[in-house]
Design a protein around this motif. Sequence first.
Motif, mmCIF file in Angstrom:
data_model
loop_
_atom_site.group_PDB
_atom_site.id
_atom_site.type_symbol
_atom_site.label_atom_id
_atom_site.label_comp_id
_atom_site.label_asym_id
_atom_site.label_seq_id
_atom_site.Cartn_x
_atom_site.Cartn_y
_atom_site.Cartn_z
ATOM 1 N N VAL A 113 -14.961 3.585 9.624
ATOM 2 C CA VAL A 113 -15.133 4.914 9.020
ATOM 3 C C VAL A 113 -14.390 4.984 7.679
ATOM 4 O O VAL A 113 -14.906 5.531 6.703
ATOM 5 C CB VAL A 113 -14.683 6.031 9.990
ATOM 6 N N ASP A 114 -13.202 4.384 7.603
ATOM 7 C CA ASP A 114 -12.451 4.377 6.345
ATOM 8 C C ASP A 114 -13.204 3.593 5.262
ATOM 9 O O ASP A 114 -13.221 4.001 4.103
ATOM 10 C CB ASP A 114 -11.048 3.813 6.556
ATOM 11 N N TRP A 115 -13.816 2.483 5.635
ATOM 12 C CA TRP A 115 -14.558 1.675 4.648
ATOM 13 C C TRP A 115 -15.850 2.348 4.195
ATOM 14 O O TRP A 115 -16.212 2.263 3.037
ATOM 15 C CB TRP A 115 -14.902 0.296 5.224
ATOM 16 N N THR A 116 -16.546 3.031 5.138
ATOM 17 C CA THR A 116 -17.857 3.622 4.807
ATOM 18 C C THR A 116 -17.742 4.995 4.158
ATOM 19 O O THR A 116 -18.696 5.452 3.532
ATOM 20 C CB THR A 116 -18.754 3.707 6.057
ATOM 21 N N LYS A 117 -16.598 5.661 4.319
ATOM 22 C CA LYS A 117 -16.320 6.959 3.684
ATOM 23 C C LYS A 117 -17.412 8.013 3.914
ATOM 24 O O LYS A 117 -18.049 8.483 2.962
ATOM 25 C CB LYS A 117 -16.101 6.790 2.172
ATOM 26 N N PRO A 118 -17.632 8.433 5.171
ATOM 27 C CA PRO A 118 -18.619 9.507 5.399
ATOM 28 C C PRO A 118 -18.099 10.825 4.835
ATOM 29 O O PRO A 118 -16.887 10.975 4.626
ATOM 30 C CB PRO A 118 -18.731 9.560 6.917
ATOM 31 N N PRO A 119 -18.996 11.776 4.589
ATOM 32 C CA PRO A 119 -18.549 13.068 4.054
ATOM 33 C C PRO A 119 -17.529 13.723 4.980
ATOM 34 O O PRO A 119 -17.661 13.596 6.191
ATOM 35 C CB PRO A 119 -19.833 13.893 3.999
ATOM 36 N N PRO A 120 -16.560 14.381 4.421
ATOM 37 C CA PRO A 120 -16.252 14.555 3.001
ATOM 38 C C PRO A 120 -15.213 13.547 2.478
ATOM 39 O O PRO A 120 -14.486 13.854 1.539
ATOM 40 C CB PRO A 120 -15.708 15.972 2.950
ATOM 41 N N ARG A 122 -15.412 10.665 0.751
ATOM 42 C CA ARG A 122 -15.547 10.219 -0.633
ATOM 43 C C ARG A 122 -15.125 11.326 -1.603
ATOM 44 O O ARG A 122 -14.450 11.080 -2.590
ATOM 45 C CB ARG A 122 -16.976 9.746 -0.922
ATOM 46 N N ALA A 123 -15.508 12.561 -1.295
ATOM 47 C CA ALA A 123 -15.105 13.700 -2.136
ATOM 48 C C ALA A 123 -13.589 13.878 -2.102
ATOM 49 O O ALA A 123 -12.963 14.123 -3.137
ATOM 50 C CB ALA A 123 -15.802 14.977 -1.669
ATOM 51 N N ALA A 124 -12.988 13.709 -0.923
ATOM 52 C CA ALA A 124 -11.534 13.840 -0.782
ATOM 53 C C ALA A 124 -10.833 12.763 -1.603
ATOM 54 O O ALA A 124 -9.817 13.026 -2.252
ATOM 55 C CB ALA A 124 -11.138 13.740 0.684
ATOM 56 N N GLU A 125 -11.379 11.552 -1.580
ATOM 57 C CA GLU A 125 -10.786 10.426 -2.303
ATOM 58 C C GLU A 125 -10.766 10.665 -3.813
ATOM 59 O O GLU A 125 -9.903 10.153 -4.520
ATOM 60 C CB GLU A 125 -11.584 9.158 -1.981
ATOM 61 N N SER A 126 -11.712 11.471 -4.305
ATOM 62 C CA SER A 126 -11.789 11.725 -5.749
ATOM 63 C C SER A 126 -10.735 12.722 -6.236
ATOM 64 O O SER A 126 -10.545 12.879 -7.437
ATOM 65 C CB SER A 126 -13.191 12.203 -6.127
ATOM 66 N N ILE A 127 -10.052 13.399 -5.311
ATOM 67 C CA ILE A 127 -8.962 14.308 -5.694
ATOM 68 C C ILE A 127 -7.837 13.443 -6.271
ATOM 69 O O ILE A 127 -7.471 12.432 -5.686
ATOM 70 C CB ILE A 127 -8.464 15.128 -4.482
ATOM 71 N N PRO A 128 -7.305 13.826 -7.431
ATOM 72 C CA PRO A 128 -6.274 12.982 -8.049
ATOM 73 C C PRO A 128 -4.957 12.943 -7.282
ATOM 74 O O PRO A 128 -4.637 13.860 -6.529
ATOM 75 C CB PRO A 128 -6.085 13.596 -9.442
ATOM 76 N N GLY A 129 -4.227 11.859 -7.492
ATOM 77 C CA GLY A 129 -2.863 11.730 -6.974
ATOM 78 C C GLY A 129 -2.776 11.436 -5.490
ATOM 79 O O GLY A 129 -3.733 10.989 -4.854
ATOM 80 N N GLY A 130 -1.600 11.708 -4.950
ATOM 81 C CA GLY A 130 -1.302 11.421 -3.554
ATOM 82 C C GLY A 130 -2.193 12.153 -2.573
ATOM 83 O O GLY A 130 -2.521 11.622 -1.510
ATOM 84 N N VAL A 131 -2.612 13.370 -2.927
ATOM 85 C CA VAL A 131 -3.476 14.145 -2.028
ATOM 86 C C VAL A 131 -4.792 13.407 -1.789
ATOM 87 O O VAL A 131 -5.231 13.252 -0.647
ATOM 88 C CB VAL A 131 -3.727 15.579 -2.572
ATOM 89 N N ASP A 136 -8.561 11.075 2.138
ATOM 90 C CA ASP A 136 -9.728 10.328 2.622
ATOM 91 C C ASP A 136 -9.401 9.628 3.942
ATOM 92 O O ASP A 136 -10.257 9.506 4.819
ATOM 93 C CB ASP A 136 -10.268 9.348 1.571
ATOM 94 N N ASP A 137 -8.135 9.218 4.124
ATOM 95 C CA ASP A 137 -7.731 8.598 5.391
ATOM 96 C C ASP A 137 -7.593 9.646 6.500
ATOM 97 O O ASP A 137 -7.881 9.360 7.657
ATOM 98 C CB ASP A 137 -6.413 7.834 5.210
ATOM 99 N N VAL A 138 -7.190 10.852 6.136
ATOM 100 C CA VAL A 138 -7.156 11.956 7.100
ATOM 101 C C VAL A 138 -8.571 12.223 7.602
ATOM 102 O O VAL A 138 -8.797 12.354 8.813
ATOM 103 C CB VAL A 138 -6.535 13.235 6.475
ATOM 104 N N VAL A 139 -9.536 12.264 6.685
ATOM 105 C CA VAL A 139 -10.935 12.492 7.066
ATOM 106 C C VAL A 139 -11.429 11.372 7.989
ATOM 107 O O VAL A 139 -12.055 11.636 9.018
ATOM 108 C CB VAL A 139 -11.844 12.635 5.824
#
Length: 158
Positions: A113-120, A122-131, A136-139
């Motif tokens: 799931v971490d490698w395939t990045k299902p919604p959301p 990929r969107a979470a990963e695009s948030i800048p910085g530590g968040v 994306d790992d929380v998702v």
Amino acid sequence: GDVYKRQDFMGMLSIGFGLGCMPFIPGTAGALAGVILSLYLCRLHVWKQLLAVSVMIIVAIPISEYGERHFASKDPSSIVIDELLTFPLATIGLPIHQHPILLVGVFMTNRIVDWTKPPPARAAESIPGGVGIVLDDVVASLWTLLIFTIGWRWYRRQ
């Protein structure tokens, strides 16, 4: 003096005390360390698991942020504190200490799931910085938890 020691410690935390330096799939190495945390936390009441995981997720954000600045790169693969501290979220409430095969399934699913990045994710990963690094790992862990909570409840009814 002290400032450099603190910075060195933050840098070491961000790479999981060296796990992020693994030449092959460092995130998986970080998540494996998260398995150890999960095995400790799973013996606690579910509310204490949730509290501990929430604190770990919050702590992972500034450490990841520091690592990103320290290594001057957007979410470098060497930063694994995010996988390490968010993996236990995928195991909350699951009897992984009684069923090791369940833990193996959760781990493998979480990595996929971490490698395939299902919604959301990929969107979470695009948030800048530590968040973004951590979210994306929380998702991924929430997706994994959902899959295995449903699966476990279904299995128990059979």
